[in-house]
Design an enzyme around this catalytic site. Structure first.
Site, short mmCIF file in Angstrom:
data_model
loop_
_atom_site.label_atom_id
_atom_site.label_comp_id
_atom_site.label_asym_id
_atom_site.label_seq_id
_atom_site.Cartn_x
_atom_site.Cartn_y
_atom_site.Cartn_z
N TYR A 148 0.85 -1.03 0.05
CA TYR A 148 -0.10 -0.01 0.08
C TYR A 148 0.84 1.40 -0.16
O TYR A 148 0.69 2.03 -0.88
CB TYR A 148 -0.93 0.03 1.31
CG TYR A 148 -1.98 1.18 1.37
CD1 TYR A 148 -3.01 1.19 0.54
CD2 TYR A 148 -1.68 2.29 2.37
CE1 TYR A 148 -3.90 2.06 0.62
CE2 TYR A 148 -2.68 3.19 2.26
CZ TYR A 148 -3.71 3.20 1.66
OH TYR A 148 -4.50 4.23 1.63
N GLY A 210 -2.09 0.99 23.05
CA GLY A 210 -3.22 1.92 22.82
C GLY A 210 -2.66 3.26 22.96
O GLY A 210 -3.66 4.60 22.84
P1 NAD Z 1 -12.78 1.89 0.06
O1 NAD Z 1 -12.05 0.65 0.39
O2 NAD Z 1 -14.10 2.17 0.76
O3 NAD Z 1 -12.80 2.46 -1.47
C1 NAD Z 1 -11.92 2.00 -2.48
C2 NAD Z 1 -12.89 1.65 -3.71
O4 NAD Z 1 -11.88 1.53 -4.82
C3 NAD Z 1 -13.63 0.70 -3.14
O5 NAD Z 1 -14.97 0.90 -4.01
C4 NAD Z 1 -13.25 -0.56 -4.05
O6 NAD Z 1 -13.96 -1.52 -4.66
C5 NAD Z 1 -12.50 -0.01 -5.04
N1 NAD Z 1 -11.57 -0.61 -5.84
C6 NAD Z 1 -10.46 -1.38 -5.43
N2 NAD Z 1 -9.43 -1.73 -6.32
C7 NAD Z 1 -9.95 -1.43 -7.51
C8 NAD Z 1 -9.69 -1.60 -8.85
N3 NAD Z 1 -8.40 -2.35 -9.01
N4 NAD Z 1 -10.43 -1.25 -9.64
C9 NAD Z 1 -11.39 -0.57 -9.49
N5 NAD Z 1 -11.99 -0.15 -8.43
C10 NAD Z 1 -11.24 -0.80 -7.34
O7 NAD Z 1 -11.62 2.92 0.68
P2 NAD Z 1 -11.64 4.61 0.91
O8 NAD Z 1 -11.62 4.79 2.42
O9 NAD Z 1 -13.05 4.94 0.52
O10 NAD Z 1 -10.52 4.97 0.01
C11 NAD Z 1 -10.65 5.85 -1.05
C12 NAD Z 1 -9.25 6.24 -1.60
O11 NAD Z 1 -8.67 7.15 -0.55
C13 NAD Z 1 -8.10 5.15 -1.52
O12 NAD Z 1 -7.39 5.23 -2.57
C14 NAD Z 1 -7.36 5.00 -0.13
O13 NAD Z 1 -5.92 4.80 -0.41
C15 NAD Z 1 -7.36 6.82 -0.11
N6 NAD Z 1 -7.36 7.10 1.53
C16 NAD Z 1 -8.32 6.80 2.19
C17 NAD Z 1 -8.09 7.05 3.56
C18 NAD Z 1 -9.21 6.89 4.64
O14 NAD Z 1 -8.91 6.89 5.80
N7 NAD Z 1 -10.35 6.50 4.28
C19 NAD Z 1 -7.04 7.43 4.21
C20 NAD Z 1 -5.83 7.66 2.99
C21 NAD Z 1 -6.04 7.33 1.87
#
Ligand code: NAD
Ligand code: UDP
Length: 317
Positions: A148, A210
């Site tokens: 990641y 924690g």
């Molecule tokens: P999430 O897992 O809910 O959403 C990710 C989405 O991407 C899902 O709907 C999944 O099905 C889709 N996906 C995964 N692989 C795929 C592929 N190969 N092709 C098409 N779709 C694909 O996670 P989230 O929390 O909504 O995160 C969204 C983005 O934000 C991600 O890129 C994540 O790395 C980034 N992010 C989120 C957080 C957080 O705290 N939520 C923090 C840092 C970064």
């Protein structure tokens, strides 16, 4: 479609953040194309948008090329929770790296602006605290989180190389821990875990002592920052931190969740996962200056709708 409406592609649009972003963009009248392979995302997250004439949902894996005509691309596709991204680590790296290449290639072909959902994980287990964008990070390249962290770092590299080499209009956003309704209930992330455990009357699982810290941003604040970044002029590329600088120990988060739910299951300690960052807090001076953005929802407030969402899921069975 009005003259100001844009054709916008949201990858990972059926996920937690992506579905909230689609809500905002559809409500603003844009023509939104949501693509997702439904690895962690769910159709239920966008089911309420399906009848709208300016919303379209397509099943697609971003590791394969995609051909559409759009004005803007928000590239969010990637599993975000440690359990999910470690389930198939090779696919996680492919999603970040091949996904970035495909979305950058698409942006180049159609002249679209493209935003990358990067992460605070690019800072790894940070030695500098809080983390400004200028900090290069402390990341293990071969550990269980590397698929990641390094995937996202390589995606950032690709974004900046496409910008320098091909003049692409890019926006790189470093997202810090975000929570809210539509988080996956079984994704193992700390907020969803603690709330689900407390609602079920189970003990709260504290990893390690924690005392490690995180800074939690409510989803509405995060999406506001994301849209503001996309709307900046072409000179603003990022990387830019978006997150809530209010820092809590994991134990303090657990206590707040327990207090709000009135749970009595107690606490149990479990082993700290390998390479778990000790502390994390964004320096958001750049977001304040360039976007006029700062978070508005304190943790105690944001937990209320989040708890209500998970309670609804449990009641629905
Ligand atoms: P999430 O897992 O809910 O959403 C990710 C989405 O991407 C899902 O709907 C999944 O099905 C889709 N996906 C995964 N692989 C795929 C592929 N190969 N092709 C098409 N779709 C694909 O996670 P989230 O929390 O909504 O995160 C969204 C983005 O934000 C991600 O890129 C994540 O790395 C980034 N992010 C989120 C957080 C957080 O705290 N939520 C923090 C840092 C970064
Ligand atoms: N954590 C915990 N109990 C849990 C889940 C997570 O103590 O049931 C801890 C985890 O070890 C980490 C922090 O909470 O220190 C945040 O974990 P999460 O997986 O939500 O996000 P990340 O580590 O990617 O910031």
């Amino acid at each position: 479609m009005s003259l100001t409406a844009k054709r916008i592609l949201v990858t990972g649009g059926a996920g937690f953040l992506g579905s909230h972003l689609c809500d905002r963009l559809v409500a603003a009248g844009h023509d939104v194309l949501c693509v997702d392979n439904f690895f962690t995302g769910r159709k239920a997250n966008v089911a309420h948008l399906l009848g709208k004439s300016n919303f379209e949902l397509a099943r697609h894996d971003v590791t394969f090329p995609y051909f559409v005509e759009v004005d803007e691309i928000y590239n969010l596709a990637c599993p975000a929770s440690p359990i999910h991204y470690q389930h198939d680590p090779v696919q996680t790296t492919k999603t970040s790296v091949h996904g970035a290449i495909n979305m950058l290639g698409l942006a180049k072909r159609v002249g679209a602006k493209v935003l990358q959902a990067s992460t605070s994980e690019v800072y790894g287990d940070p030695i500098e605290h809080p983390q400004p964008e200028s900090y290069w990070g402390n990341v293990n390249p071969i550990g269980p989180r590397s698929c990641y962290d390094e995937g996202k770092r390589c995606a950032e590299t690709l974004f900046f190389d496409y910008h320098r080499q091909h003049g692409l209009r890019i926006k790189v956003m470093r997202i810090f821990n975000t929570y809210g309704p539509r988080m996956h209930p079984e994704d193992g992330r700390v907020v969803s875990n603690f709330i689900m455990q407390a609602l079920r009357g189970e003990p709260i699982t504290l990893y390690g002592d924690g005392e490690q810290t995180r800074s939690f941003c409510y989803v509405d604040d995060m999406i506001e920052g994301m849209i503001r970044l996309m709307e900046t002029g072409d000179d603003v590329t990022g990387p830019i931190n978006i997150g809530n600088p209010a820092e809590f120990t994991i134990r303090a988060l657990a206590e707040e969740v327990v207090a709000q739910i009135g749970a009595t299951g107690g606490f149990i300690h479990k082993e700290l996962p390998e390479n778990d960052p000790r502390q994390r807090r964004p320096d958001i001076a750049m977001a304040e200056k360039l976007l006029g953005w700062a978070p508005t929802v304190p943790l105690a407030e944001g937990l209320k709708p989040t708890i209500a969402y998970f309670r609804g899921l449990l009641e629905a069975g």
